[in-house]
Design an enzyme around this catalytic site. Structure first.
Site, PDB file in Angstrom:
ATOM      1  N   SER A  50       3.012   4.944   2.197  1.00 43.27           N
ATOM      2  CA  SER A  50       1.554   5.051   2.188  1.00 43.27           C
ATOM      3  C   SER A  50       0.957   4.161   1.106  1.00 43.27           C
ATOM      4  O   SER A  50       1.566   3.934   0.055  1.00 43.27           O
ATOM      5  CB  SER A  50       1.136   6.494   1.926  1.00 43.27           C
ATOM      6  OG  SER A  50       1.600   7.333   2.952  1.00 43.27           O
TER       7      SER A  50
HETATM    8  N1  SAH Z   1       5.394  10.293   2.023  1.00 39.21           N
HETATM    9  C1  SAH Z   1       5.669   8.919   2.387  1.00 39.21           C
HETATM   10  C2  SAH Z   1       5.085   8.546   3.726  1.00 39.21           C
HETATM   11  C3  SAH Z   1       6.138   8.303   4.720  1.00 39.21           C
HETATM   12  S1  SAH Z   1       5.590   7.926   6.355  1.00 39.21           S
HETATM   13  C4  SAH Z   1       5.224   7.978   1.281  1.00 39.21           C
HETATM   14  O1  SAH Z   1       5.223   8.347   0.132  1.00 39.21           O
HETATM   15  O2  SAH Z   1       4.918   6.823   1.515  1.00 39.21           O
HETATM   16  C5  SAH Z   1       5.745   9.485   7.153  1.00 39.21           C
HETATM   17  C6  SAH Z   1       7.130  10.033   7.315  1.00 39.21           C
HETATM   18  O3  SAH Z   1       7.010  11.252   8.050  1.00 39.21           O
HETATM   19  C7  SAH Z   1       8.097   9.163   8.098  1.00 39.21           C
HETATM   20  O4  SAH Z   1       9.207   8.889   7.312  1.00 39.21           O
HETATM   21  C8  SAH Z   1       8.460  10.022   9.316  1.00 39.21           C
HETATM   22  O5  SAH Z   1       9.801   9.893   9.730  1.00 39.21           O
HETATM   23  C9  SAH Z   1       8.192  11.425   8.792  1.00 39.21           C
HETATM   24  N2  SAH Z   1       7.975  12.444   9.806  1.00 39.21           N
HETATM   25  C10 SAH Z   1       7.280  12.355  10.978  1.00 39.21           C
HETATM   26  N3  SAH Z   1       7.337  13.529  11.633  1.00 39.21           N
HETATM   27  C11 SAH Z   1       8.073  14.389  10.878  1.00 39.21           C
HETATM   28  C12 SAH Z   1       8.500  15.748  11.030  1.00 39.21           C
HETATM   29  N4  SAH Z   1       8.186  16.482  12.090  1.00 39.21           N
HETATM   30  N5  SAH Z   1       9.246  16.285  10.046  1.00 39.21           N
HETATM   31  C13 SAH Z   1       9.602  15.576   8.952  1.00 39.21           C
HETATM   32  N6  SAH Z   1       9.237  14.301   8.758  1.00 39.21           N
HETATM   33  C14 SAH Z   1       8.486  13.701   9.699  1.00 39.21           C
END
Ligand code: SAH
Length: 222
Positions: free
Chosen positions: A69
């Site tokens: 993000s």
């Molecule tokens: N928190 C991160 C953002 C990662 S993007 C940061 O600091 O940048 C969002 C993430 O959510 C992805 O890695 C994706 O695989 C995960 N995700 C999507 N659906 C999910 C679910 N049902 N359970 C756990 N993780 C999930």
């Protein structure tokens, strides 16, 4: 070798200061959130080829079709979750590369973070180990179910866009707790959900915050 390492360190410190100045301009006011972000090297969470862009206000690819993000959104969600107070137990859904997790670990007592893509979770584990953060527990699981064995949580942060707010997450939010969650498919809006005590029990209050853009929250694990 050491001068190279020191060189990178200096650059990242200066660029981190620039990042904080920009976050202030963008309206981030919570000094605790800002100092947490100022103390974490964001470039270690992205692939080396992208590390020179790590402090720009953009989201960047982290593999498996997922992204880290942008700094503004990490700051904004952390600031909203904190509401000016220290956090106890926090649950993050969507560990990704672990950057938001690291920021949370500086402002909460315990952080539980759940990721559905195993290789990403392994990557995050490596990054967080490098920073020697001891109040973080990571789990490979489908976060739409929450993490019932550790509930209730004072804060829940969902970093992928949900089509609706999962009932399980509402149930795992402590009374007095706060959840930040992006909701929507094409158009996504960031919501704050507060679980507030009332005279005859408790209720959930929902506040619409701002338009956002996240990867989708998917069911199941990979
Ligand atoms: N928190 C991160 C953002 C990662 S993007 C940061 O600091 O940048 C969002 C993430 O959510 C992805 O890695 C994706 O695989 C995960 N995700 C999507 N659906 C999910 C679910 N049902 N359970 C756990 N993780 C999930």
């Amino acid at each position: 070798m050491s001068s190279v390492i020191r060189g990178i360190g200096m650059t990242s410190l200066r660029t981190r200061e620039r990042m904080l100045a920009r976050l202030r301009e963008q309206g981030i006011r919570d000094e605790v959130t800002l100092s947490a972000m100022g103390s974490i090297a964001r470039h270690i969470f992205v692939d080396e080829a992208l590390s020179s862009r790590a402090y720009e206000d953009v989201s960047l690819p982290i593999g498996f079709g997922q992204t880290i993000s942008q700094p503004y959104i990490v700051a904004r969600m952390t600031e909203i979750l904190r509401a000016g107070k220290p956090l106890g137990n926090v649950l993050e859904i969507g560990t990704g590369c672990g950057y938001q997790t690291a920021v949370l670990s500086k402002v909460a007592k315990e952080v539980y973070s759940v990721e559905r893509i195993r290789p990403l979770l392994m990557k995050a584990r490596g990054h967080l180990r490098e920073l020697r953060m001891s109040n973080i527990k990571l789990k490979h699981a489908d976060g739409t179910m929450g993490l019932p064995e550790m509930a209730p949580f004072d804060g829940i942060i969902v970093t992928a866009a949900a089509s609706h707010v999962p009932q399980e997450l509402l149930e795992q939010l402590a009374v007095g707790g706060r959840m930040v969650i992006p909701v929507g498919t094409e158009e996504q809006i960031l919501y704050l959900i507060e679980h507030v005590a009332t005279t005859n029990g408790s209720e959930y209050r929902q506040t619409k915050l701002e338009p956002v853009k996240f990867v989708p929250l998917l069911g199941g694990t990979n």
